[in-house]
Design an enzyme around this catalytic site. Structure first.
Site, short mmCIF file in Angstrom:
data_model
loop_
_atom_site.label_atom_id
_atom_site.label_comp_id
_atom_site.label_asym_id
_atom_site.label_seq_id
_atom_site.Cartn_x
_atom_site.Cartn_y
_atom_site.Cartn_z
N HIS A 170 -20.61 45.02 18.44
CA HIS A 170 -21.48 45.90 17.99
C HIS A 170 -21.23 47.14 17.05
O HIS A 170 -21.56 48.00 16.15
CB HIS A 170 -22.17 46.47 19.37
CG HIS A 170 -23.89 46.87 18.82
ND1 HIS A 170 -24.50 46.87 17.62
CD2 HIS A 170 -25.05 46.84 19.76
CE1 HIS A 170 -25.61 47.56 17.57
NE2 HIS A 170 -25.73 47.34 17.94
N TYR A 182 -19.87 53.37 21.11
CA TYR A 182 -18.95 52.82 21.26
C TYR A 182 -17.64 52.46 21.68
O TYR A 182 -17.43 52.70 22.56
CB TYR A 182 -18.51 51.27 19.99
CG TYR A 182 -20.48 50.90 19.66
CD1 TYR A 182 -21.35 50.62 20.76
CD2 TYR A 182 -20.77 52.14 18.42
CE1 TYR A 182 -22.42 50.08 20.08
CE2 TYR A 182 -22.30 51.31 18.51
CZ TYR A 182 -22.47 50.23 19.57
OH TYR A 182 -24.13 50.11 19.00
N SER A 232 -35.12 48.12 22.00
CA SER A 232 -35.15 47.79 20.54
C SER A 232 -35.15 47.03 20.26
O SER A 232 -35.53 45.90 21.06
CB SER A 232 -33.51 47.91 20.07
OG SER A 232 -32.69 46.57 20.09
N PRO A 274 -24.39 42.42 21.86
CA PRO A 274 -24.96 41.65 21.07
C PRO A 274 -25.17 40.10 20.93
O PRO A 274 -24.10 40.07 20.40
CB PRO A 274 -26.28 43.05 20.50
CG PRO A 274 -25.15 43.33 19.26
CD PRO A 274 -24.37 43.49 20.48
#
Length: 629
Positions: free
Chosen positions: A326, A87, A542, A100
């Site tokens: 995230h 990240y 995912s 997300p």
């Protein structure tokens, strides 16, 4: 390096540390993962490089020894490495590329007050949920699925409302505030018509009630309509690339008003975005798009502050949900919080809540900004870049209704492994090959555990998808079923390896980071084309299962890739497939069509083999899949 103010020394849950896998095991697995994805001559070169790295007395052994020493000294040897790589060092804009979203059930608001009442109840729920977190009163979670029953680390919850991601020129910084739980100065930032307001949610050490919050939100919406006091859309700057936003923030902080406003945003619990109607039909796909990027600057794209870990969106047209940075926590934590809040909103307000407020509350405060000609230019440039991102995102939310996880379980198969194999089949139908695939695997069985990667594009998956698509080879249904079970077996085995700390991606990352810390020349294994390609995840996936009618989605992680989030329900499966219009190699609609076809073909295969077995002609094909221990 990322700044993380975390209290981890006590390890109240008594969880084990993340292991460092044996070097030979990781190198062998790496070769197995890539062999069928590259040309034979490329693999031969990679194999020689890997063998040299892992040789007795070689570079690999030196780095492995250092990693084992690091594990002894730290609660979690991979956390900082992983956080920065996954990240904080990523320079892409947060919307679509990283953040997300969870799309809440569609609401039908009678009027603006009805929408604000929903928002008030949402914020009241946030305060209750945060109080549970602060008191460590959330129920401890235990693993489900593979190796069910293991206690899980709860630390990520403490970062839901206390985290802020500061942009940096080269790498971002994640700060976590560890202040007293019963703070008397807790506040929420409310975004409305691209303006930002401070809403104090604790007065005289007592949280505001739903009625009090509603009263304050009505004042804010009235203030936001005052054209004379309107500021430019500063939130748009946070939607930009991280280095661009870091430069812009540096410019902003030269003015006192801007520094004070930034400080208030950076210290808030969360951001509440009161959105204007999006102007599109509220289909699942359109709601996903509006949640991911707000529709750009002309709609609600500037009514955001992307650095804050939790942004709740309440649209006047009933489009609601939450988007998150995230870096502080995983999607499962976002999902649990989202379900709690959705149930809380749907609950019956108590009599105390219904009563009118008798307290004198401090008025909400508009954040003040000083805008120079230079800042005006930055705002315009950020707005243009966000619009390009908005125009580029190709999203398709697809509800597969022919069956769900109950049918899959009846086949004695893991629903997650089954869906992963179906995604491989869909990709193969579209491209005639498999590619490096990412499926997040929870590491919460360990102290401060985050995730590792399940590499779903296995050799066994390739054998199965070829048997289903190659008309030149006459595979019988029983042979195809054996290949399907082999693929699911391989997927399940890799999943178990990943959740027990024995996958390869975190380990290889740790070896690479250690070589940098030792000022070594970059080891050849990490310069090899195969390694570089294996870390370009063209298919990023995912599972995000929920018990309520909501779904999670995100964008692709590479320009020519797909994002594929799925939510298996008993009788249907929700897929959120994303790609970029600018790529000629991808199309979300084409992928969804192939996915639908593949899921039906696998169902028909299961039915055909079951029928043969019932007629006594092929017991082998119906033999239950032996569970992996």
């Amino acid at each position: 390096m990322p700044l993380l103010e975390r209290d981890t020394a006590s390890n109240p849950e008594g969880l084990p540390k993340v292991p460092v896998p044996p070097l030979k095991q990781t190198l062998d697995t790496y070769l197995k993962c890539v062999q069928h994805l590259v040309k034979p001559e490329e693999f031969d070169k990679t194999k020689a490089v890997v063998e040299k790295f892992g040789a007795t007395g070689g570079v690999g052994e030196v780095l492995q020894k250092k990693l084992l020493e690091r594990r002894d000294k730290m609660d979690n040897w991979v956390y900082e490495y992983w956080l920065e790589d996954m990240y904080l060092s990523n320079r892409l804009a947060l919307p679509v590329n990283s953040s997300p979203v969870m799309v809440f059930p569609k609401q039908t608001f009678k009027d603006q007050k009805d929408a604000l009442r929903y928002a008030s109840r949402l914020i009241e729920g946030v305060l209750e949920y945060k109080a549970l977190i602060d008191a460590r009163a959330l129920p401890v979670e235990f693993a489900r699925g593979q190796l069910a029953g293991t206690r899980l680390c709860m630390e990520q919850y403490s970062r839901l409302f206390t985290s802020y991601r500061y942009p940096g020129l080269k790498t971002d910084t994640l700060k976590v505030q560890m202040k007293a739980a019963s703070s008397t100065s807790e506040h929420v930032i409310v975004a409305c018509k691209n303006q930002f307001f401070v809403l104090d949610v604790v007065t005289s050490s007592k949280p505001l009630s739903e009625t009090e919050i509603l009263s304050q939100l009505e004042k804010i919406t009235s203030m936001a309509g005052n054209e004379e006091e309107k500021s430019p859309p500063f939130g748009i700057l946070t939607s930009d690339g991280r280095s661009e936003w870091a430069e812009a923030r540096d410019t902003l902080t030269k003015e006192k008003d801007n520094r004070e406003s930034l400080g208030l945003i950076e210290g808030c619990l969360c951001v509440l975005c009161l959105d204007e109607a999006g102007g599109t039909k509220p289909s699942d796909t359109n709601r996903a798009l509006l949640m991911l990027h707000g529709g750009g600057q002309e709609k609600n794209g500037a009514n955001r502050w992307y650095d804050k870990s939790m942004q709740f969106v309440v649209g006047m047209d009933g489009v609601c949900g939450v988007l998150c940075d995230h870096s502080p926590f995983e999607g499962v934590v976002l999902g649990q919080c989202s379900e709690y809040l959705t149930k809380y909103i749907a609950g019956t307000p108590s009599e105390a809540v219904k009563q009118a407020s008798a307290r004198k509350l401090p008025a909400p405060r508009r954040l003040l900004w000083k805008c120079t000609a230079r800042i005006q230019g930055l705002l315009a440039a950020s707005g243009e870049r966000l619009q390009r991102l908005v125009n580029n995102l190709d999203m398709d939310v697809f509800k597969f209704k022919d069956y769900g996880k109950e049918f899959i379980k009846k086949q004695k198969m893991s629903p997650d492994a089954f869906i992963q194999v179906a995604l491989q089949l869909a990709f193969f139908k579209c491209n005639g090959r498999l590619v490096s695939t990412y499926e997040s695997a929870s590491m919460r069985r360990f102290r401060n555990g985050r995730v590792d990667n399940i590499r779903s594009a296995t050799a066994e998956a390739l054998a199965f998808v070829k048997s289903m698509t190659d008309e030149r080879t006459a595979n019988t249904d029983i042979e195809k079923m054996k290949k399907l079970r082999d693929a699911i077996h391989a997927q399940t085995n890799y999943t178990i390896a990943a959740i027990t700390g024995m996958a390869i991606d975190n380990h290889l990352l740790g070896l690479l980071k250690t070589s940098k810390e030792l000022n070594m020349e970059r080891p050849e294994i990490f310069c090899d084309e195969t390694y570089l390609a294996s870390n370009q995840f063209i298919l990023s996936t995912s599972q995000m299962s929920t018990t309520l009618e909501m779904f999670c989605c995100y964008g692709p992680v590479v320009p020519n890739g797909y994002g594929a989030c799925y939510n298996p329900q008993p009788d249907h499966i929700v897929f959120c497939v994303s790609s970029f219009w600018e790529s000629t190699q991808t199309s979300s609609a084409v992928f969804v069509k192939a996915l639908n076809e593949g899921l039906l073909e696998i169902r028909d295969l299961c039915g055909a083999v079951t029928k043969v077995a019932q007629e006594g002609g092929g017991q082998e094909g119906s033999r239950p899949h032996r569970s992996v221990t």
